[in-house]
Design a protein around this motif. Structure first.
Motif, mmCIF file in Angstrom:
data_model
loop_
_atom_site.group_PDB
_atom_site.id
_atom_site.type_symbol
_atom_site.label_atom_id
_atom_site.label_comp_id
_atom_site.label_asym_id
_atom_site.label_seq_id
_atom_site.Cartn_x
_atom_site.Cartn_y
_atom_site.Cartn_z
ATOM 1 N N PRO A 121 13.813 -14.932 17.894
ATOM 2 C CA PRO A 121 12.888 -15.458 16.890
ATOM 3 C C PRO A 121 13.272 -15.009 15.482
ATOM 4 C CG PRO A 121 11.852 -13.739 18.205
ATOM 5 C CD PRO A 121 13.187 -13.998 18.801
ATOM 6 N N GLN A 122 12.946 -15.846 14.512
ATOM 7 C CA GLN A 122 13.229 -15.547 13.118
ATOM 8 C C GLN A 122 11.966 -15.129 12.380
ATOM 9 O OE1 GLN A 122 15.607 -19.397 12.951
ATOM 10 N NE2 GLN A 122 16.437 -18.214 11.268
ATOM 11 N N GLN A 123 10.944 -14.773 13.131
ATOM 12 C CA GLN A 123 9.701 -14.284 12.541
ATOM 13 C C GLN A 123 9.481 -12.854 13.000
ATOM 14 O OE1 GLN A 123 6.321 -16.739 13.328
ATOM 15 N NE2 GLN A 123 7.399 -18.616 12.845
ATOM 16 N N GLY A 124 8.807 -12.086 12.172
ATOM 17 C CA GLY A 124 8.535 -10.716 12.545
ATOM 18 C C GLY A 124 7.419 -10.126 11.719
ATOM 19 N N GLU A 125 7.073 -8.904 12.078
ATOM 20 C CA GLU A 125 6.037 -8.163 11.367
ATOM 21 C C GLU A 125 6.691 -6.979 10.684
ATOM 22 O OE1 GLU A 125 1.958 -5.627 12.191
ATOM 23 O OE2 GLU A 125 2.975 -6.602 13.862
ATOM 24 N N VAL A 126 6.378 -6.786 9.404
ATOM 25 C CA VAL A 126 6.924 -5.667 8.646
ATOM 26 C C VAL A 126 6.255 -4.385 9.137
ATOM 27 C CG1 VAL A 126 7.174 -4.636 6.362
ATOM 28 C CG2 VAL A 126 7.399 -7.111 6.636
ATOM 29 N N ILE A 127 7.065 -3.416 9.534
ATOM 30 C CA ILE A 127 6.570 -2.138 10.034
ATOM 31 C C ILE A 127 6.561 -1.091 8.924
ATOM 32 C CG2 ILE A 127 6.977 -0.310 11.742
ATOM 33 C CD1 ILE A 127 6.171 -3.047 12.895
ATOM 34 N N ALA A 128 7.624 -1.039 8.123
ATOM 35 C CA ALA A 128 7.731 -0.052 7.046
ATOM 36 C C ALA A 128 8.584 -0.634 5.926
ATOM 37 C CB ALA A 128 8.353 1.238 7.564
ATOM 38 N N VAL A 129 8.327 -0.172 4.709
ATOM 39 C CA VAL A 129 9.107 -0.608 3.547
ATOM 40 C C VAL A 129 9.542 0.605 2.744
ATOM 41 C CG1 VAL A 129 7.958 -2.849 3.348
ATOM 42 C CG2 VAL A 129 7.065 -0.926 2.091
ATOM 43 N N GLY A 130 10.675 0.453 2.063
ATOM 44 C CA GLY A 130 11.158 1.503 1.180
ATOM 45 C C GLY A 130 10.408 1.472 -0.149
ATOM 46 N N PRO A 131 10.686 2.427 -1.015
ATOM 47 C CA PRO A 131 9.976 2.505 -2.298
ATOM 48 C C PRO A 131 10.336 1.402 -3.278
ATOM 49 C CG PRO A 131 11.678 4.186 -2.174
ATOM 50 C CD PRO A 131 11.627 3.520 -0.835
ATOM 51 N N GLY A 132 11.504 0.786 -3.122
ATOM 52 C CA GLY A 132 11.922 -0.287 -4.022
ATOM 53 C C GLY A 132 13.321 -0.044 -4.553
ATOM 54 N N ALA A 133 13.832 -1.036 -5.255
ATOM 55 C CA ALA A 133 15.178 -0.950 -5.830
ATOM 56 C C ALA A 133 15.077 -0.521 -7.293
ATOM 57 C CB ALA A 133 15.866 -2.300 -5.720
ATOM 58 N N ARG A 134 16.173 -0.084 -7.832
ATOM 59 C CA ARG A 134 16.224 0.287 -9.252
ATOM 60 C C ARG A 134 16.942 -0.809 -10.030
ATOM 61 N NH1 ARG A 134 13.642 5.026 -10.297
ATOM 62 N NH2 ARG A 134 13.636 6.398 -8.499
ATOM 63 N N ASP A 135 16.413 -1.117 -11.224
ATOM 64 C CA ASP A 135 17.073 -2.116 -12.068
ATOM 65 C C ASP A 135 18.154 -1.445 -12.915
ATOM 66 O OD1 ASP A 135 15.667 -0.830 -14.074
ATOM 67 O OD2 ASP A 135 14.338 -2.512 -14.508
ATOM 68 N N GLU A 136 18.735 -2.191 -13.848
ATOM 69 C CA GLU A 136 19.838 -1.673 -14.667
ATOM 70 C C GLU A 136 19.441 -0.469 -15.507
ATOM 71 O OE1 GLU A 136 18.708 -5.089 -15.546
ATOM 72 O OE2 GLU A 136 19.610 -5.596 -13.637
ATOM 73 N N THR A 137 18.165 -0.392 -15.874
ATOM 74 C CA THR A 137 17.703 0.725 -16.715
ATOM 75 C C THR A 137 17.251 1.930 -15.894
ATOM 76 O OG1 THR A 137 15.436 -0.121 -16.787
ATOM 77 C CG2 THR A 137 16.956 -0.880 -18.510
ATOM 78 N N GLY A 138 17.264 1.799 -14.578
ATOM 79 C CA GLY A 138 16.851 2.897 -13.714
ATOM 80 C C GLY A 138 15.381 2.863 -13.331
ATOM 81 N N LYS A 139 14.672 1.825 -13.788
ATOM 82 C CA LYS A 139 13.248 1.702 -13.481
ATOM 83 C C LYS A 139 13.067 1.217 -12.042
ATOM 84 C CE LYS A 139 9.160 -0.809 -14.893
ATOM 85 N NZ LYS A 139 8.659 -1.987 -15.587
ATOM 86 N N LEU A 140 12.122 1.810 -11.323
ATOM 87 C CA LEU A 140 11.851 1.434 -9.940
ATOM 88 C C LEU A 140 11.090 0.110 -9.894
ATOM 89 C CD1 LEU A 140 12.120 2.482 -7.006
ATOM 90 C CD2 LEU A 140 9.837 3.421 -7.257
ATOM 91 N N VAL A 141 11.627 -0.852 -9.146
ATOM 92 C CA VAL A 141 10.994 -2.155 -8.980
ATOM 93 C C VAL A 141 10.421 -2.200 -7.564
ATOM 94 C CG1 VAL A 141 11.354 -4.651 -8.967
ATOM 95 C CG2 VAL A 141 12.669 -3.217 -10.539
ATOM 96 N N PRO A 142 9.087 -2.203 -7.414
ATOM 97 C CA PRO A 142 8.493 -2.189 -6.068
ATOM 98 C C PRO A 142 8.763 -3.482 -5.315
ATOM 99 C CG PRO A 142 6.785 -2.455 -7.740
ATOM 100 C CD PRO A 142 8.077 -2.229 -8.470
ATOM 101 N N LEU A 143 8.659 -3.408 -3.984
ATOM 102 C CA LEU A 143 8.914 -4.571 -3.136
ATOM 103 C C LEU A 143 7.698 -5.498 -3.106
ATOM 104 C CD1 LEU A 143 10.680 -2.817 -0.132
ATOM 105 C CD2 LEU A 143 11.690 -3.779 -2.183
ATOM 106 N N ASP A 144 7.952 -6.773 -2.793
ATOM 107 C CA ASP A 144 6.882 -7.771 -2.715
ATOM 108 C C ASP A 144 6.205 -7.789 -1.349
ATOM 109 O OD1 ASP A 144 7.248 -8.670 -5.331
ATOM 110 O OD2 ASP A 144 8.800 -10.089 -4.724
#
Length: 96
Positions: free
Chosen positions: A35-58
């Motif tokens: 299946p190509q569907q699922g349930e999100v169990i855990a997420v990381g804190p987010g990625a960093r942009d070019e300036t180093g600012k943390l961008v949270p996940l959607d």
């Protein structure tokens, strides 16, 4: 054991696939697609942009998501088959 993904990684548990077609034909395990569907169990804190600012996940834990056929890395944690993928591999959130 608990597992916390890093950066923009997401842990997803696949939902069970249908074992019958709409016409009532039973699909054997060997012929069934993953299946190509699922349930999100855990997420990381987010990625960093070019300036180093943390961008949270959607996405957040508990979201039902649709992802690409070959997305993610399959792992087994505490006896559960899970996928670890980047948030960009997720195509969208399924809303009821």
């Amino acid at each position: 054991m608990t597992f916390k993904p890093l950066h923009d990684r997401v842990v997803v548990r696949r939902v069970d696939s249908e074992t019958k077609t709409t016409g009532g034909i039973i699909i054997p395990d060997t012929a069934a697609e993953k299946p190509q569907q699922g349930e999100v169990i855990a997420v990381g804190p987010g990625a960093r942009d070019e300036t180093g600012k943390l961008v949270p996940l959607d996405v957040k834990a508990g979201d039902k998501v649709l992802f690409g056929k070959w997305s993610g890395t399959e792992v087994k944690i505490d006896g559960q088959d899970l996928l670890i993928m980047k948030e960009s591999d997720i195509l969208g959130v399924i809303e009821k």
